[in-house]
Design an enzyme around this catalytic site. Structure first.
Site, PDB file in Angstrom:
ATOM      1  N   ASN A  30      37.891  36.605  42.394  1.00  0.00           N
ATOM      2  CA  ASN A  30      38.464  36.761  41.089  1.00  0.00           C
ATOM      3  C   ASN A  30      39.625  35.826  41.258  1.00  0.00           C
ATOM      4  OD1 ASN A  30      40.010  37.360  38.895  1.00  0.00           O
ATOM      5  ND2 ASN A  30      40.770  39.533  39.398  1.00  0.00           N
ATOM      6  N   LYS A  32      41.626  34.865  38.883  1.00  0.00           N
ATOM      7  CA  LYS A  32      42.983  35.012  38.062  1.00  0.00           C
ATOM      8  C   LYS A  32      43.348  33.908  37.091  1.00  0.00           C
ATOM      9  CE  LYS A  32      44.029  38.701  40.943  1.00  0.00           C
ATOM     10  NZ  LYS A  32      45.034  39.960  41.504  1.00  0.00           N
ATOM     11  N   HIS A 115      40.188  45.517  35.157  1.00  0.00           N
ATOM     12  CA  HIS A 115      41.271  45.209  36.244  1.00  0.00           C
ATOM     13  C   HIS A 115      42.572  45.696  36.035  1.00  0.00           C
ATOM     14  CE1 HIS A 115      43.484  42.944  38.905  1.00  0.00           C
ATOM     15  NE2 HIS A 115      42.473  42.415  39.696  1.00  0.00           N
ATOM     16  N   GLU A 117      45.319  44.356  36.394  1.00  0.00           N
ATOM     17  CA  GLU A 117      46.501  43.662  35.662  1.00  0.00           C
ATOM     18  C   GLU A 117      45.996  43.826  33.966  1.00  0.00           C
ATOM     19  OE1 GLU A 117      45.637  40.256  37.937  1.00  0.00           O
ATOM     20  OE2 GLU A 117      46.508  41.204  39.853  1.00  0.00           O
ATOM     21  N   GLU A 187      40.215  49.178  43.712  1.00  0.00           N
ATOM     22  CA  GLU A 187      41.386  48.322  44.070  1.00  0.00           C
ATOM     23  C   GLU A 187      42.786  48.869  44.040  1.00  0.00           C
ATOM     24  OE1 GLU A 187      40.266  43.954  43.428  1.00  0.00           O
ATOM     25  OE2 GLU A 187      40.958  44.640  41.539  1.00  0.00           O
ATOM     26  N   GLY A 193      47.418  41.760  45.783  1.00  0.00           N
ATOM     27  CA  GLY A 193      48.517  40.496  46.257  1.00  0.00           C
ATOM     28  C   GLY A 193      49.505  40.817  47.043  1.00  0.00           C
ATOM     29  N   SER A 233      44.206  42.514  48.819  1.00  0.00           N
ATOM     30  CA  SER A 233      44.607  41.920  49.792  1.00  0.00           C
ATOM     31  C   SER A 233      43.298  42.009  51.018  1.00  0.00           C
ATOM     32  CB  SER A 233      45.708  42.525  50.660  1.00  0.00           C
ATOM     33  OG  SER A 233      46.917  42.342  49.825  1.00  0.00           O
TER      34      SER A 233
HETATM   35  P1  PGA Z   1      44.154  40.145  46.097  1.00  0.00           P
HETATM   36  O1  PGA Z   1      43.596  40.472  44.613  1.00  0.00           O
HETATM   37  O2  PGA Z   1      42.796  39.883  46.797  1.00  0.00           O
HETATM   38  O3  PGA Z   1      45.112  39.126  45.815  1.00  0.00           O
HETATM   39  O4  PGA Z   1      44.921  41.264  46.471  1.00  0.00           O
HETATM   40  C1  PGA Z   1      42.455  41.348  44.352  1.00  0.00           C
HETATM   41  C2  PGA Z   1      42.166  41.744  42.902  1.00  0.00           C
HETATM   42  O5  PGA Z   1      43.236  41.574  42.073  1.00  0.00           O
HETATM   43  O6  PGA Z   1      41.092  41.573  42.345  1.00  0.00           O
END
Ligand code: PGA
Length: 271
Positions: A30, A32, A115, A117, A187, A193, A233
């Site tokens: 992903n 983003k 997601h 976000e 997640e 992140g 992460s």
């Molecule tokens: P990340 O993001 O691996 O940077 O933690 C995962 C995601 O948001 O799908």
């Protein structure tokens, strides 16, 4: 003379290699709102040079404006790609939105729905997500449906309740046929992140809980086939040990999927 610990290490390594070899994993990237034309061209050209044994599926989620470029560079590749989000209507006066027909037009096979976000920054509710899901099914696309608790919900030990709600409200009364198009991604929001991943034990606990819930809702046969990815992460340094956990069918990776070196390392670590 071998030390007992050395022998155990060798045995563990052999067993874990066998477990990973036997799992067909999904490795989803992903991106983003990251990367530009030059960076994507370079990444995809390098990805095209990598060969892997084919038991795993790699899916990329670039930002919308680069889907055409992605389709072009990946035209002979087995790497799949999709959209990070989609609207619940097929066309119309929805400034800034994209539809499932557009996803098809660009050769996308997958979309990400729910997601954290989208849920937390763009206030997408369970009701909105349910409408999006229905639209995705109508268009015969596959989807990654994200669930996961926030830090306070984890600390208050409410994570199972939160995840159950997200699944029941989002997937609700989805038909058996459509359920086969769903990949769940667990997640935890506190791990996204932050560099702080859930431990393999935490991942196993939640994935097993989700699997049991899916069995209860949709029956054993359907639930058994529904993959559950881990995201938060995930990186080269932890994917193997997390992949060993029960009910882990792959990863949804943000930050660590942006650099071709780390991403290709992840692909090879999971072979
Ligand atoms: P990340 O993001 O691996 O940077 O933690 C995962 C995601 O948001 O799908």
């Amino acid at each position: 003379m071998f030390e007992k610990n050395d022998v155990l290490k060798v045995v563990y390594k052999k067993i874990s290699a066998a477990v990973i070899e036997n799992k067909s994993l999904i490795i989803a990237a992903n991106w983003k709102m990251n990367k530009n034309t030059t960076e994507i061209t370079e990444f995809l050209n390098n990805l095209n040079k990598i060969s892997w044994n084919g038991k795993n599926t790699v899916i990329l989620f670039p930002p919308y404006p680069y889907l055409y470029l992605t389709r072009d560079i990946l035209r002979y590749s087995k790497v799949l790609y999709g959209m990070q989000n989609v609207h619940w209507e097929d066309s119309g006066a929805f400034t800034g939105e994209v539809s499932c027909s557009m996803a098809h037009d660009f050769g996308c096979k997958y979309v990400i729905i729910g997601h954290s976000e989208r849920r937390n920054i763009f206030f997408e509710t369970d009701e909105i997500l349910k409408r999006k899901l229905e639209e995705v099914f109508k268009h015969n696309l596959f989807l990654i449906f994200c669930v996961g608790e926030k830090l306070d919900e984890r600390k208050d030990n409410r994570f199972k309740e939160v995840i159950k709600n997200q699944i029941v409200k989002g997937l609700g009364t989805t038909s058996c046929e459509d359920l086969q198009k769903i990949i769940i991604a667990y997640e935890p929001v506190w791990a996204i992140g932050t560099g702080l991943n859930a431990t393999p034990d935490q991942v196993e606990e939640v994935h097993s809980y989700i699997k049991d819930l899916l069995k209860e809702l949709y029956g054993l046969t359907v639930a058994r086939k529904m993959p559950i990815l881990y995201g938060g992460s995930a990186k080269a340094g932890n994917v193997r040990e997390i992949a060993l956990a029960n009910e882990v069918s792959g990863f949804l990776i943000g930050g660590a999927s942006l650099k071709i070196d780390e991403f290709s390392q992840i692909i090879s670590l999971l072979e």
